[in-house]
Design a protein around this motif. Structure first.
Motif, PDB file in Angstrom:
ATOM      1  N   VAL A 102       2.510   1.691  -3.506  1.00 17.70           N
ATOM      2  CA  VAL A 102       1.541   2.208  -4.484  1.00 17.70           C
ATOM      3  C   VAL A 102       1.241   3.676  -4.211  1.00 17.70           C
ATOM      4  CG1 VAL A 102      -0.840   2.027  -5.300  1.00 17.70           C
ATOM      5  CG2 VAL A 102       0.510  -0.040  -4.978  1.00 17.70           C
ATOM      6  N   SER A 103       1.102   4.021  -2.930  1.00 13.21           N
ATOM      7  CA  SER A 103       0.824   5.417  -2.560  1.00 13.21           C
ATOM      8  C   SER A 103       1.976   6.331  -2.963  1.00 13.21           C
ATOM      9  CB  SER A 103       0.591   5.525  -1.049  1.00 13.21           C
ATOM     10  OG  SER A 103      -0.533   4.766  -0.665  1.00 13.21           O
ATOM     11  N   LEU A 104       3.210   5.874  -2.737  1.00 11.47           N
ATOM     12  CA  LEU A 104       4.384   6.665  -3.103  1.00 11.47           C
ATOM     13  C   LEU A 104       4.443   6.880  -4.618  1.00 11.47           C
ATOM     14  CD1 LEU A 104       6.972   8.047  -2.095  1.00 11.47           C
ATOM     15  CD2 LEU A 104       8.160   5.851  -2.417  1.00 11.47           C
ATOM     16  N   SER A 140       1.914   6.823  -6.651  1.00 10.12           N
ATOM     17  CA  SER A 140       0.807   7.728  -6.995  1.00 10.12           C
ATOM     18  C   SER A 140       1.169   9.178  -6.711  1.00 10.12           C
ATOM     19  CB  SER A 140      -0.455   7.352  -6.204  1.00 10.12           C
ATOM     20  OG  SER A 140      -0.846   6.032  -6.483  1.00 10.12           O
ATOM     21  N   ILE A 141       1.838   9.409  -5.586  1.00 11.26           N
ATOM     22  CA  ILE A 141       2.257  10.766  -5.233  1.00 11.26           C
ATOM     23  C   ILE A 141       3.230  11.316  -6.274  1.00 11.26           C
ATOM     24  CG2 ILE A 141       3.606  12.112  -3.547  1.00 11.26           C
ATOM     25  CD1 ILE A 141       2.341  10.266  -1.380  1.00 11.26           C
ATOM     26  N   CYS A 142       4.167  10.469  -6.728  1.00 10.91           N
ATOM     27  CA  CYS A 142       5.138  10.885  -7.749  1.00 10.91           C
ATOM     28  C   CYS A 142       4.426  11.297  -9.036  1.00 10.91           C
ATOM     29  CB  CYS A 142       6.121   9.749  -8.044  1.00 10.91           C
ATOM     30  SG  CYS A 142       7.280   9.423  -6.702  1.00 10.91           S
ATOM     31  N   THR A 195       2.342  14.523  -8.444  1.00  9.07           N
ATOM     32  CA  THR A 195       3.246  15.675  -8.311  1.00  9.07           C
ATOM     33  C   THR A 195       3.790  16.100  -9.667  1.00  9.07           C
ATOM     34  OG1 THR A 195       3.889  14.930  -6.098  1.00  9.07           O
ATOM     35  CG2 THR A 195       5.321  16.546  -7.169  1.00  9.07           C
ATOM     36  N   GLY A 214       0.824  -1.211   0.000  1.00 15.85           N
ATOM     37  CA  GLY A 214       0.000   0.000   0.000  1.00 15.85           C
ATOM     38  C   GLY A 214       0.851   1.251   0.000  1.00 15.85           C
ATOM     39  N   GLY A 215       1.933   1.227   0.800  1.00 12.61           N
ATOM     40  CA  GLY A 215       2.843   2.365   0.847  1.00 12.61           C
ATOM     41  C   GLY A 215       3.557   2.578  -0.475  1.00 12.61           C
TER      42      GLY A 215
END
Length: 399
Positions: free
Chosen positions: A283-285, A287-289, A292, A280-281
């Motif tokens: 995938v979240s990272l 997604s943030i990239c 951004t 999950g972390g």
């Protein structure tokens, strides 16, 4: 909210795309409404309070009207098969179906007697769309050719630029201002981007899953009305692109997850919390990239620092790299701009936008031969009728 504009459409004073709201395209809006409609019908027999039941029927009737006037053929087919599935799986009766369809059918019949310019909006739009059938055929045939030329795939999300060498066969329906991001068939797009081997492995995975859980799947079909989504989704995959659009992709993920939980009788709270947290972390990272990188492109397209960071965050989103190069050109850094563009071109050899900007740098540096070679390549992609055809003729006399 789209239905507020319906009277304007019926009277011929508004375009169908104007009622698509944030979807931006009537077909994408119709896909969303169609997916919603079949799920609403799947639970029409649920025990609801009278106000909720009335509201549900109103939504169903409005959805039917929206889909009819959208003239989206793939949604017609998917909804029709979904109706049949719900009836034969005993989740819906003919009486239920008739009670919710009678009102929309009367409105559709009455609409035929409205002024000519808008009276037969659905049928008129459908006739217009029939002209696109041949274009879709050529698009699919060229996709098959691309798969034949690149059996291991052209890369995730790279269909549009990989298709450029084949675009002359579907010109002018598709051109430098309108690239196909998909062949209007998700199965073919997956095969084209991921490769034949990946597609075969994915098919075998699904086949053995069905084989292993055959009895459980039969029970799930009987017990869970939401299974109708799988049929609707599978048909849409043949004609549209539900895995590309954000809304339909999110809904697909949620419903797939829900059905898998039901199939495996897995609790929603998974025990392997650290495993879930890790993936999950990650995938979240990621997604943030991606988010951004997009935000930087939207708000700081002329900043070298911001665009360089965007290009590094998500090199696959080539626009950030392009804007970095353009910003460097504005600052007179032609050599660095060329290096950025050449690096991106090595990843996407048919990215005509990059080729165009490299040609511009060539001319600015006085390398006419190289610039004309790039312009000729650009123009040839679009059947020698591109927007740069006249410029090429003027600049490249004698080359």
């Amino acid at each position: 909210l789209s239905f507020v504009s319906f009277p304007e459409v019926l009277l011929g004073r508004a375009d169908l795309n104007e009622v698509a709201l944030s979807f931006g395209n009537i077909n994408i809006a119709a896909e969303f409404v169609g997916m919603s409609l079949v799920l609403q019908l799947a639970y029409v027999r649920e025990k609801l309070s009278p106000p909720k039941r009335i509201l549900l029927k109103i939504f169903i009737q409005l959805s039917v009207l929206f889909i009819y006037f959208s003239a989206c053929r793939s949604v017609y087919i998917a909804v029709g098969f979904s109706f049949a599935y719900l009836i034969f799986s005993n989740h819906l009766s003919f009486k239920d179906l008739f009670s919710v369809l009678m009102g929309p059918l009367l409105v559709i019949l009455l609409a035929q007697y409205l002024p000519e310019q808008g009276g037969a909006a659905g049928i008129a739009a459908l006739h217009t769309k029939m002209a696109s059938t041949q274009e879709r055929y050529h698009l699919i045939m060229m996709t098959f050719q691309m798969i034949k030329d690149h059996p291991f795939g052209v890369g995730v999300g790279n269909f549009d630029m990989a298709f450029v060498p084949y675009i002359q066969h579907v010109f002018p329906s598709f051109n430098e201002d309108l690239l196909p991001y998909t062949p209007h068939n998700e199965y073919l797009r997956i095969m084209a981007e991921e490769g034949i081997l990946f597609f075969v492995l994915l098919f075998l995975f699904g086949f053995f899953l069905v084989l292993e859980k055959k009895s459980s799947i039969k029970a799930l079909i009987i017990q869970e009305p939401a299974c109708v989504f799988m049929l609707f989704w599978g048909i849409q995959m043949l004609f549209q692109f539900p895995l590309i659009n954000g809304a339909s992709f999110l809904i697909s993920c949620l419903l797939f997850g829900y059905l898998l939980v039901k199939l495996y009788h897995t609790p929603l709270v998974i025990k392997g919390v650290w495993v879930v947290a890790f993936f999950g972390g990650a995938v979240s990272l990621l997604s943030i990239c991606v988010v951004t990188a997009n935000i930087l492109i939207a708000h700081y397209p002329t900043s070298i620092t911001a665009m360089k960071f965007s290009c590094q965050l998500n090199g696959h989103l080539w626009h950030g790299c392009l804007y970095e190069a353009l910003a460097r050109v504005n600052e007179g850094q032609l050599l660095q701009a060329r290096q950025v563009l050449l690096k991106q071109l090595s990843k996407q050899p048919h990215n005509f936008v990059i080729i165009r900007e490299l040609a511009s740098i060539d001319f600015e540096e006085g390398d006419i031969a190289s610039g004309c070679t790039r312009l000729s390549k650009y123009d040839a992609y679009f059947n020698h009728k591109s927007s740069l055809h006249t410029s090429k003729a003027d600049l490249c006399q004698g080359f």
